[in-house]
Enzyme design. Structure first.
Site, PDB file in Angstrom:
ATOM      1  N   TYR A 188     -37.329  20.692  13.827  1.00  0.00           N
ATOM      2  CA  TYR A 188     -38.880  20.597  13.554  1.00  0.00           C
ATOM      3  C   TYR A 188     -39.661  20.212  14.630  1.00  0.00           C
ATOM      4  CZ  TYR A 188     -43.346  20.090  11.157  1.00  0.00           C
ATOM      5  OH  TYR A 188     -44.508  20.283  10.939  1.00  0.00           O
ATOM      6  N   ASP A 283     -37.697  17.391  22.623  1.00  0.00           N
ATOM      7  CA  ASP A 283     -38.516  16.945  21.657  1.00  0.00           C
ATOM      8  C   ASP A 283     -38.141  15.439  21.328  1.00  0.00           C
ATOM      9  OD1 ASP A 283     -40.149  16.439  19.570  1.00  0.00           O
ATOM     10  OD2 ASP A 283     -39.990  18.332  18.518  1.00  0.00           O
ATOM     11  N   LYS A 311     -45.414   9.339  18.144  1.00  0.00           N
ATOM     12  CA  LYS A 311     -45.003   8.084  17.528  1.00  0.00           C
ATOM     13  C   LYS A 311     -45.282   7.004  18.150  1.00  0.00           C
ATOM     14  CE  LYS A 311     -42.402  11.195  14.189  1.00  0.00           C
ATOM     15  NZ  LYS A 311     -43.257  11.214  13.081  1.00  0.00           N
TER      16      LYS A 311
END
Length: 471
Positions: A188, A283, A311
């Site tokens: 994702y 990613d 994050k």
């Protein structure tokens, strides 16, 4: 190194880590505690206020939430409305306390509401929340990221991981003058149109094949392959010679559960992308600064061309970033023609939280500590599963982990989907009743923090055995 072991599963996905002797002895002590007679009686969990607030939220927000997985659709039961967090703990609006292994989906690596980070935020807040103009803090965080991440020579800050991946994809296409990309099933990269093809995270949790509203044209240049299948990647390159701009992946999958790369998979991707003039994009929104200070690329010693982050680098505030080689990044406006902008990008609060979070992570022993406690957690749960007769497998790297209710091994999303999701739902509900908060989906990784203690781990493993006996 990573560990990936399971009940009835192969343990050869990656070499088992050589832990200090104290890790093994600590694990034995935890196991002895757990093997003592454990009551399987449920604890009561009252969620009256959560139910009231969530019922009202469903009239105000689609599905009652602002991100789908929070709605508990895959595990059932009442979604929990939280009131406060501190360290390794969370408290809901009904006053229930939980040991937290979600960590705001990864950012809380030094623990929730860290005192030093909060103090720095208060001082920055006095100067203003957003300037919409350059500030020194952007330079400071950029210098820290560039010094830490092997692939990054220049960086652009944005406001989310989704935005970072959007920017990196556009940049790769601009730099190579190509349009096709390869992504991996179950990975994702945010909710941008080109990535919503065989995606993980909430898409996997809700069982959505793709998303309505995404035009065919937006995904027509997106090619997919199973994670860990280098032969499938080679076939895509052979059938699309000179057309592939980038290969993007989570170097360790966190959005289809926790799935580690097979030996040489990342190396093979690096080689084939170089041979074909294609950019390799890691990613690292989840893995960045979590598997190592320099991310998965430091851990595995593989340097991509571009990296996306988020994050941890925002310390719990909204942030994202993408970076890479200078010659590529200088295509980004205003240095070059590839346009991307953002009103709140580089805002002083997010920069401050990121700076002080990364500063803490430079202290000696941080990643060894994460590896130690996370290993005890995962091994303890898998051992409990074995003793109670459940087929399980799982593993961890540093402060990131996962386990599946299947014998395994799990190498890709198709393997992950063999998991008994009904059993996971019962386990998740039982752990909530015992005061432990795991991600409300079988297809999400878990996270530990520097605030988690050996006592937290012992309590969690003991709770897991109680629940596994019940279900």
């Amino acid at each position: 190194m990573a560990t990936f072991t399971g009940v009835g599963s192969h343990s050869s996905l990656l070499p088992v880590s050589a832990k200090p002797s104290r890790t093994r002895s600590g694990h034995r002590r935890a196991s002895v505690l757990v093997r003592n007679a454990i009551s399987v009686e449920k604890k009561s969990l009252k969620l009256d206020k959560s139910e009231e607030i969530f019922t009202a939220a469903k009239e105000l927000l689609p599905g009652g939430v602002n991100s789908p997985v929070r709605a508990f659709r895959s595990v059932g039961g009442q979604p929990i409305v939280f009131d406060s967090v501190k360290g390794s703990r969370m408290w809901d609006v009904d006053g229930n306390e939980y040991i937290d292994y979600v960590g705001s989906w990864g950012p809380a690596i030094i623990g929730h509401a860290d005192d030093k980070v909060n103090a720095a935020l208060i001082e920055t807040l006095k100067k203003g929340t957003s300037f919409g103009a350059p500030c020194l803090l952007e330079n400071t965080l950029a210098e820290a990221v560039i010094a830490a991440v092997p692939s990054v020579e220049m960086v652009r800050f944005v406001n989310s991981g989704t935005e970072a991946c959007m920017g990196a994809l556009r940049l790769a296409r601009a730099f190579t003058s190509r349009e096709k990309i390869i992504k991996f099933e179950g990975c994702y990269h945010g909710h941008a149109d080109p990535f919503l093809v065989k995606a993980g995270s909430g898409v996997a949790t809700l069982g959505l094949p793709d998303s309505p509203g995404v035009p065919k044209a937006a995904t027509s240049e997106t090619l997919t392959a199973p994670y860990n299948d280098i032969d499938a990647v080679k076939l895509l390159f052979e059938s699309n010679k000179g057309e592939i701009a980038a290969v993007i992946l989570e170097p360790v999958v966190g959005n289809a559960g926790f799935i580690t790369p097979k030996p040489d998979f990342l190396n093979a991707l690096r080689e084939i992308t170089k041979e074909n003039g294609t950019l390799l994009i890691f990613d690292e929104v989840m893995t960045g600064f979590r598997l190592a200070y320099g991310g998965a690329q430091e851990y595995f010693n593989i340097t991509p061309d571009l990296t996306t982050m988020g994050k941890v680098i925002g310390g719990g505030l909204p942030v994202g970033a993408y970076g890479g080689r200078r010659e590529i990044m200088e295509m980004v406006a205003p240095a070059g023609p590839m346009y991307q902008a953002g009103t709140l990008s580089g805002n002083p609060l997010a920069m401050t939280a990121g700076i002080h979070t990364l500063k803490r992570l430079t202290e000696p022993g941080c990643y060894e500590y994460l590896d130690n406690i996370t290993g005890q957690l995962v091994n303890g749960i898998l051992d409990a599963g074995k003793r109670t007769g459940h087929e399980m497998c799982g593993g961890h790297i540093r402060g990131m982990f996962g386990f599946f209710f299947t014998s395994g091994p799990v190498y890709n999303f198709e393997d992950a989907k063999k998991s008994d999701t009904g059993k996971f739902a019962r386990f998740h509900r039982g752990m909530l009743e015992e005061g432990v908060y795991f991600a409300p989906s079988q297809f999400e990784a878990g996270f530990t923090s520097l605030a988690h203690t050996s006592k937290d781990i012992e309590c969690t493993v003991e709770a897991a055995e109680k629940v596994l006996k019940r279900i």
